[in-house]
Design a protein around this motif. Structure first.
Motif, PDB file in Angstrom:
ATOM      1  N   UNK A   5      44.045  51.614  41.484  1.00 37.59           N
ATOM      2  CA  UNK A   5      44.434  50.392  40.786  1.00 37.59           C
ATOM      3  C   UNK A   5      43.445  50.073  39.657  1.00 37.59           C
ATOM      4  N   UNK A   6      43.940  50.006  38.441  1.00 37.58           N
ATOM      5  CA  UNK A   6      43.113  49.596  37.303  1.00 37.58           C
ATOM      6  C   UNK A   6      42.855  48.096  37.391  1.00 37.58           C
ATOM      7  N   UNK A   7      41.608  47.702  37.174  1.00 39.96           N
ATOM      8  CA  UNK A   7      41.236  46.286  37.207  1.00 39.96           C
ATOM      9  C   UNK A   7      40.729  45.854  35.832  1.00 39.96           C
ATOM     10  N   UNK A   8      40.683  44.550  35.552  1.00 41.37           N
ATOM     11  CA  UNK A   8      40.244  44.076  34.237  1.00 41.37           C
ATOM     12  C   UNK A   8      38.835  44.559  33.886  1.00 41.37           C
ATOM     13  N   UNK A   9      38.604  44.819  32.609  1.00 46.49           N
ATOM     14  CA  UNK A   9      37.272  45.220  32.156  1.00 46.49           C
ATOM     15  C   UNK A   9      36.444  44.017  31.715  1.00 46.49           C
ATOM     16  N   UNK A  10      37.032  42.851  31.775  1.00 48.46           N
ATOM     17  CA  UNK A  10      36.314  41.635  31.394  1.00 48.46           C
ATOM     18  C   UNK A  10      37.148  40.404  31.676  1.00 48.46           C
ATOM     19  N   UNK A  11      38.229  40.278  30.944  1.00 47.65           N
ATOM     20  CA  UNK A  11      39.110  39.125  31.082  1.00 47.65           C
ATOM     21  C   UNK A  11      40.025  39.313  32.299  1.00 47.65           C
ATOM     22  N   UNK A  12      39.901  38.427  33.277  1.00 49.11           N
ATOM     23  CA  UNK A  12      40.663  38.567  34.514  1.00 49.11           C
ATOM     24  C   UNK A  12      42.172  38.453  34.297  1.00 49.11           C
ATOM     25  N   UNK A  13      42.594  37.892  33.164  1.00 52.73           N
ATOM     26  CA  UNK A  13      44.026  37.790  32.887  1.00 52.73           C
ATOM     27  C   UNK A  13      44.656  39.145  32.574  1.00 52.73           C
ATOM     28  N   UNK A  82      38.239  48.686  34.970  1.00 58.98           N
ATOM     29  CA  UNK A  82      38.971  49.825  34.437  1.00 58.98           C
ATOM     30  C   UNK A  82      39.607  50.667  35.531  1.00 58.98           C
ATOM     31  N   UNK A  83      39.788  51.950  35.243  1.00 54.84           N
ATOM     32  CA  UNK A  83      40.523  52.847  36.122  1.00 54.84           C
ATOM     33  C   UNK A  83      39.591  53.714  36.947  1.00 54.84           C
ATOM     34  N   UNK A  84      39.739  53.743  38.277  1.00 51.79           N
ATOM     35  CA  UNK A  84      38.913  54.628  39.105  1.00 51.79           C
ATOM     36  C   UNK A  84      39.054  56.084  38.654  1.00 51.79           C
ATOM     37  N   UNK A  85      37.932  56.804  38.644  1.00 50.91           N
ATOM     38  CA  UNK A  85      37.959  58.200  38.228  1.00 50.91           C
ATOM     39  C   UNK A  85      37.588  58.423  36.783  1.00 50.91           C
ATOM     40  N   UNK A  86      37.565  57.363  35.975  1.00 56.69           N
ATOM     41  CA  UNK A  86      37.158  57.469  34.567  1.00 56.69           C
ATOM     42  C   UNK A  86      35.750  56.893  34.447  1.00 56.69           C
ATOM     43  N   UNK A  87      34.743  57.766  34.501  1.00 54.17           N
ATOM     44  CA  UNK A  87      33.329  57.373  34.509  1.00 54.17           C
ATOM     45  C   UNK A  87      33.002  56.457  35.691  1.00 54.17           C
ATOM     46  N   UNK A  88      33.815  56.503  36.715  1.00 56.32           N
ATOM     47  CA  UNK A  88      33.630  55.720  37.936  1.00 56.32           C
ATOM     48  C   UNK A  88      34.087  56.574  39.116  1.00 56.32           C
ATOM     49  N   UNK A  89      33.666  56.225  40.339  1.00 51.46           N
ATOM     50  CA  UNK A  89      34.133  56.980  41.508  1.00 51.46           C
ATOM     51  C   UNK A  89      35.650  56.992  41.596  1.00 51.46           C
ATOM     52  N   UNK A  90      36.199  58.058  42.163  1.00 53.72           N
ATOM     53  CA  UNK A  90      37.649  58.166  42.321  1.00 53.72           C
ATOM     54  C   UNK A  90      38.148  59.592  42.350  1.00 53.72           C
TER      55      UNK A  90
END
Length: 276
Positions: A5-13, A82-90
């Motif tokens: 699940x992609x999550x906000x990179x700053x703005x929660x909206x 952001x998206x898991x697996x892109x410069x992040x665990x995943x």
């Protein structure tokens, strides 16, 4: 089912309707930083079992997640932003699920790399995502030298503390090509500073606040746009001062116009001239 699940990179909206629905329905959430994710879940009014899944325990968590998937449970995997697996665990979790024959899907959403690319105004038809540069001095120099010949627009992630030095190294290695530094993307104090690499290095001589994305225009096929000998020697200076040996720095920055042996000899000659 495993949901990335992609999550906000700053703005929660910037969370999607689909992401909210999936987070409401899954049996458990695995997160890069549970403290960051609990804030998001609280904002959305969602209460779920929450487990950590970061770079130091991802392999162990992959075994646990696969076991839960085999039991028929639905799992959501999220990163800090952001998206898991892109410069992040995943990526490890994805491979484990595929090898175990378990279903998975990706929920798209906010991405700092593509947001910065469009915001920069630089060519976006073809681009290369580099993520974070290596922290090791030698590997970092080699990667920057390779990027100097990259003809596509390049996107880098960088921490604010390392930004000034990185921009100086890029300017020395790549010449004065157009670039942009995007900071605090989607947040209240979002900024995008555009200019040449030397202008950006001067602008960010002091470390700013907030995570940064560097966007670099690709190398030109014209030899005139290649970095000069003097700029390469300046870049060698920066590498040597950070602890790299002269020969290793010369090898990292070598190119068809200036082989490592010539860079090494010119660097030594310049250093001896300065001492006179």
């Amino acid at each position: 089912m495993l949901y990335l699940v992609a999550t906000p990179i700053g703005n929660l909206e910037d969370i999607t309707y689909r992401a909210v629905r999936v987070l409401q329905q899954v049996d458990a959430v695995f997160a890069e930083d549970t403290r960051r994710t609990i804030a998001l879940l609280n904002h959305l009014g969602i209460k779920k079992p929450l487990h950590s899944c970061h770079e130091h325990n991802e392999r162990d968590r992959s075994v646990q997640i696969v076991s839960m998937l085999r039991e028929g449970k639905d799992i959501a995997l999220v990163s800090d932003a952001g998206l898991p697996g892109i410069s992040d665990p995943g990526a490890v979790i994805v491979r484990a699920a595929i090898e175990a024959g378990q279903e998975l899907t990706v929920l798209p959403g906010a991405c700092a790399a593509t947001t910065a690319l469009v915001l920069s105004g630089l060519p976006s038809e073809r681009f290369a995502f580099e993520g974070f540069l290596p922290r090791d001095t030698k590997a970092r120099g080699e990667r920057i030298a390779a990027l100097a010949a990259e003809m596509r627009t390049a996107i880098l992630y960088e921490s604010p503390l390392r930004l000034p030095k990185t921009l100086s190294l890029l300017a020395a290695s790549m010449g004065d090509r157009p670039a942009a530094v995007c900071r605090e993307l989607t947040k209240m104090h979002e900024s995008c500073i555009r200019g040449t690499l030397s202008e950006l290095a001067a602008h960010f001589a002091d470390a700013p606040k907030g995570e940064c994305v560097i966007v670099l225009q690709g190398a030109s096929a014209l030899a005139s746009d290649a970095p000069s000998l003097e700029s390469l020697l300046d870049c060698m200076d920066a590498l040597v001062q950070s602890g790299q040996r002269v020969k290793a720095a010369a090898k990292a920055l070598a190119n068809p116009n200036f082989p490592a042996s010539e860079l090494y000899a010119r660097y030594i000659a310049r250093a001896e001239h300065r001492e006179d």
